[in-house]
Enzyme design. Structure first.
Site, mmCIF file in Angstrom:
data_model
loop_
_atom_site.group_PDB
_atom_site.id
_atom_site.type_symbol
_atom_site.label_atom_id
_atom_site.label_comp_id
_atom_site.label_asym_id
_atom_site.label_seq_id
_atom_site.Cartn_x
_atom_site.Cartn_y
_atom_site.Cartn_z
ATOM 1 N N LYS A 167 -6.223 64.087 -8.082
ATOM 2 C CA LYS A 167 -5.490 63.500 -6.966
ATOM 3 C C LYS A 167 -4.738 64.591 -6.206
ATOM 4 O O LYS A 167 -3.977 65.364 -6.805
ATOM 5 C CB LYS A 167 -4.482 62.469 -7.489
HETATM 6 O O1 E4P Z 1 -3.008 55.724 -6.857
HETATM 7 C C1 E4P Z 1 -2.117 54.963 -7.016
HETATM 8 C C2 E4P Z 1 -0.788 55.080 -6.401
HETATM 9 O O2 E4P Z 1 -0.178 56.228 -6.865
HETATM 10 C C3 E4P Z 1 0.002 53.858 -6.697
HETATM 11 O O3 E4P Z 1 -0.776 52.720 -6.375
HETATM 12 C C4 E4P Z 1 1.336 53.813 -5.995
HETATM 13 O O4 E4P Z 1 1.892 52.562 -6.135
HETATM 14 P P1 E4P Z 1 3.415 52.201 -5.829
HETATM 15 O O5 E4P Z 1 3.643 52.248 -4.372
HETATM 16 O O6 E4P Z 1 3.569 50.824 -6.365
HETATM 17 O O7 E4P Z 1 4.235 53.232 -6.523
#
Ligand code: E4P
Ligand code: F6P
Length: 925
Positions: free
Chosen positions: A140
């Protein structure tokens, strides 16, 4: 698979799981979710890892060795994260392959600290890609301005990228551009693009949180009616995402992409992230139901997954209301809510939030690491140094290559060592035994057996004893499993007690001897064999089995006598390392223990002990470093503290540690079952090991740590973990022996004792008396034997005089050739406390001849820091050993005398108290 999940898949959306946690991986939940078709990938981020690691104890056992090895919090984090990601990726691999690499990905984020540094991000992305080493990994990378460069480069380098933290449509276009140009760079360089996967994580709910707040502000300022605001709230995030999807379609339908697709390139699917509902007034599956469309992914956290499982609706919503979406955003702009400002802020805050989570996580890890480290007190430095040396010298590679130089430079010893390392692979190799053992267990319960008596000594009997005490008696199919009792004493009272415990018609006798010639075991076998023959005649053999090495005398006898079964053991595994071979597994199977699961627990820890794992993460190696360094620092008394579940393990550890390390004037003295004393009573010769399950001794351990005593805490609370502990301690003990410079795999001084006993017996057969010295003290039927004169008005005084020989660093061993009954243990336990109070020194308690195959080697071969209080008595009843022209009482005495002489010959401080017929309560001083 439930209908909802199936429908989602059919319309082309993959549900991924926005969550990772070690327990999910270990307890099979994740595997089940994948197999049931609920989830098709995993995403993680620094916040998720922070939650997983900071809020659970799942990671403690992995953190401990790294902390002791002196690793930094960041090193520890990456190790933990990489392990989880690898394990999850392995679980997803079948899906990855079955879906032709469309799904089954597991995402790991680069450090959020690097979000503004393109080069460092690429470097880390490549490093993690290499380190995790799984085709279904996605790295990521945040879609910051600097991140775009990193994304392009990472794609060009051929790694899978999950682009994260995308909020704006403009940035999304740039992300796609980075992806496409990264692929084009590869194509231009003649490199393949067909194995590269990428998703673009477009963040959803956070947009509503921010815009809704701005709408609230407009209401508060009187610039917007509540009604108008309400009609706009909770809609922006979805509108934004729907427009993003239009961009996706447009770009990936372009001729530019078609050219890449011809080379095998895949679309970069939009992934809806941040899809848990943050505003409780909104439907809990809002950001799932409204964003369903082909070629997309939605990653959901646990609560959203649960809600969707329960009441989610599936219909193609993603392309509905695109025009409304556009006008919604225009409406916002009109109200002065700038989406580019909102999304820029969200990006800024997003980066900060992940960095903050990461900092919190590192702080937590620093704190945990310091706790572990401070528990090592004065040993911490030497241990971390030692682990570094292990790493630098490739110690564990050599260990797995069975390099004998780690323990000895003497050619004969080296030859023996090379033949004694099979236990390292036992968790794997022993799998071959499982079905035969299970079949056999089924056969014997069906034949009506209800009890088993295991005739064995030391390494051949202690693991089964621990197994029985830790697991109790389970089931074999529909039948109760066999109850198991160990006979490892020649004391006549104990032989008779075992006999009366076991109903002869329903008892299976397990003759367990690696060498097949151990005198005690032969005597037990002959005794029970005669009973069986008297009772069952030619069918006696069907009540016996043997566990022994191939080609031993015992194997021969077992065949001649038609034993029901002979389990041949692995000759490359020495007795005290044999718990995970036939010697432990046959009794385990008869107790109804699930052998596959048991071995898989051992395998888990054995994987952590492989050479591919860094030294600081190897739980056996680091524990070995602690034991070894501790002994080198004069802390040679390993004092075992246990919660109830693990108390039985002490006896097994005692034999493993003592018989392996106690030789050539060196050694580690295991102190088991010692009463607890106030922390300031213990000397500087102690290392404490706390085998913890419920934490009953936490307070006591805290006091020890505060008193600067080194304490190693090992927490496990599932009986199945016993398999892992067997393995961990076998590695640790062998490592510690290497550190202190002794050969872990022989027992040179046991033989001397045996020879002396045999000589005594021969002499007895010739003369009719067991030869012994004259007592130096005698009163009321109690005699004391010693090499030097000793006097006193009472036995108590004599013992006190003897104990005056002790100095700091010594230990006092009570070696009782008496039946090991609870009453006897109580009396001798009191004697232990009395000695401790008198001398302030560590005490051990062993029952003969059992301890001869455990601590006996250390007593004679270890450092000369033991004082030995041998106790013998005349047995009230005695029993003949068939065919040996000897009674058990005589054998026991011959062994005691042999032991005594052997200690004397080695210049040890020893007295023998012979109680004669005097009740043992006399020892209650
Ligand atoms: O890849 C996933 C993201 O990091 C995650 O969905 C973020 O979610 P949040 O906004 O609930 O922290
Ligand atoms: O299994 P065997 O060969 O009978 O030996 C029993 C025990 O005796 C010893 O050889 C010596 O104490 C141990 O190492 C072993 O566990």
């Amino acid at each position: 698979m439930s209908n909802r999940f199936q429908q989602l898949m059919q319309v082309g959306q993959s549900l991924w799981y926005d969550n990772i946690q070690r327990s999910l991986i270990k307890n099979g939940t994740l595997k089940r979710m994948i197999e049931e078709g609920e989830i098709r990938g995993i995403t993680s981020n620094p916040t998720i890892f922070n939650l997983a690691i900071s809020k659970s104890q799942d990671y403690d056992s992995a953190i401990a060795p790294m902390a002791w090895a002196g690793w930094s919090a960041e090193q520890i984090f990456y190790q933990l994260a990489v392990e989880d990601i690898q394990s999850a990726a392995d679980l997803f691999l079948p899906l990855y392959e079955k879906s032709d690499r469309a799904d089954g990905y597991v995402s790991l984020e680069v450090s959020p600290y690097l979000a503004r540094d393109a080069q460092a991000t690429v470097r880390e992305a490549l490093e993690l890609w290499k380190r995790v080493d799984r085709p279904n990994l996605m790295i990521k990378i945040p879609a910051t301005r600097e991140g775009l460069e990193a994304i392009r480069e990472a794609i060009a380098q051929g790694i899978n990228v999950n682009v994260t933290l995308i909020f704006s449509l403009e940035r999304y276009r740039e992300v796609i551009e980075a992806y496409l140009s990264g692929l084009e760079k590869r194509v231009n360089a003649g490199l393949p693009v067909d194995r590269i996967a990428s998703v673009a994580s477009f963040f959803v709910s956070r947009v509503d949180t921010k815009v809704d707040a701005l709408l609230e502000k407009l209401i508060a300022e009187g610039n917007l009616t509540e009604e108008e605001a309400c009609s706009l709230m909770g809609k922006t995030a979805i509108a934004n995402a729907k427009l993003a999807y239009q961009i996706f379609k447009e770009t990936f339908n372009s001729s530019r992409f078609k050219r890449l697709a011809e080379k095998g390139a895949r679309v970069q699917r939009p992934l809806w992230a941040s899809t848990s509902t943050k505003n409780p007034r909104y439907r809990d599956v809002l950001y799932v139901e409204e964003l369903i469309g082909p070629l997309t992914v939605n990653t959901v956290p646990p609560q959203t997954l649960d809600a969707f499982r329960d009441h989610g609706n599936v219909s193609l919503t993603l392309e509905e209301g695109v025009e409304e979406a556009k006008s919604h955003l225009a409406h916002l702009e009109h109200l002065g809510i700038s989406m580019s400002l909102v999304t820029a802020q969200l990006e800024e805050e997003g980066v900060k939030a992940f960095a903050d989570s990461f900092s919190t996580l590192l702080q937590t890890l620093t704190q945990r690491k310091e706790e572990f480290n401070s528990s090592l007190g004065p040993l911490a430095r030497a241990v971390s140094q030692r682990v570094k040396v292990f790493e630098e010298t490739q110690f564990i590679e050599r260990f797995h290559r069975h390099d004998p130089f780690l323990w000895s430079s003497i050619p004969e010893e080296q030859e023996e060592i090379r033949k004694r390392m099979g236990w390292l692979e036992a968790p794997q190799t022993s799998r071959a035994l499982v079905s035969a053992i299970e079949q056999f267990a089924q056969e014997v319960v069906e034949a009506g057996f209800t009890h088993a008596v295991l005739l064995g000594m030391g390494g051949s009997s202690l693991a089964p004893e621990v197994l029985r005490q830790v697991f109790g008696v389970g089931k074999i199919g529909e039948h109760p499993a066999l109850d198991l009792l160990i006979l490892d004493s020649t004391d006549p009272a104990q032989v008779l007690a075992v006999e009366s415990w076991s109903p002869v018609e329903r008892t299976l006798y397990i003759v367990s001897s690696k060498s097949g010639t151990t005198i005690e075991i032969t005597a037990f076998m002959e005794y029970f064999w005669k009973k069986a023959v008297d009772r069952f005649g030619s069918k006696a053999g069907s009540h016996f089995i043997a566990i022994t090495d191939p080609g031993t005398k015992l194997e021969k006898i077992a065949k001649e006598r038609n034993f029901r079964k002979v389990f041949l053991a692995d000759p490359t595994v020495g007795g005290r390392n044999s718990a995970l071979t036939a010697f432990g597994l046959v009794p385990a199977g008869l107790l109804g223990i699930n052998l596959e699961e048991f071995l898989s627990r051992a395998e888990q820890i054995s994987r952590e002990c492989r050479p591919q794992i860094p030294a600081g993460r190897n739980p056996g190696l680091v524990l070995g470093a602690i034991l070894g360094e501790s002994a080198l620092a004069g802390r040679d008394k390993v004092t075992l503290l246990t919660d109830a579940l693990w108390q039985p393990l002490g006896a097994w550890l005692e034999q493993l540690i003592a018989e392996s390390s106690g030789k050539r004037g060196k050694g580690i003295v295991p102190v088991d079952l010692e009463p607890l004393y106030p922390a300031d009573v213990y000397g500087a010769d102690r290392l404490f090991v706390y085998l913890r399950s419920t934490g009953e001794k936490d307070d006591f351990v805290n006091q020890l740590v505060q008193g600067d005593h080194p304490v190693v805490v090992i927490t496990t609370n599932d009986p199945m973990d016993l398999a892992g502990e067997f393995y961990r301690w076998e590695v640790a003990t062998a490592v510690a022996c290497s550190v202190i410079g002794v050969n872990s795999f022989d027992q040179p001084d046991v033989q001397d004792n045996k020879d002396r006993s045999v000589k005594k017996i021969q002499n007895f057969h010739e003369t009719g008396v067991l030869e012994q010295e004259k007592p130096v003290w005698e009163k009321h039927g109690v005699q004391v034997f010693s090499t030097s004169p000793i006097d006193g008005l009472s036995l108590k005084e004599v013992v006190m005089r003897f104990l005056q020989n002790a100095t700091q660093g010594d230990y006092i061993a009570i070696n009782a050739y008496l039946p090991r009954t609870p009453e006897m243990q109580t009396v001798l336990g009191k004697l232990r406390t009395w000695i401790q109070q008198l001398t302030g020194l560590p005490t051990t308690l062993g029952f003969g001849p059992r301890f001869l195959h455990s601590t006996g080697q250390l007593h004679k071969g270890g450092a000369n820091n033991g004082l030995f209080l041998q106790i013998t008595a005349d047995s009230q009843t005695d029993v003949e050993i068939p065919g040996m022209n000897l009674t058990f009482g005589q054998l026991e005495r011959a062994q005691a005398l042999g032991d005594y002489e052997s200690l004397v010959a080695r210049g040890r401080r020893v007295i023998r108290i012979h109680l004669g017929k005097t009740p043992h309560e006399i020892l209650d001083f």
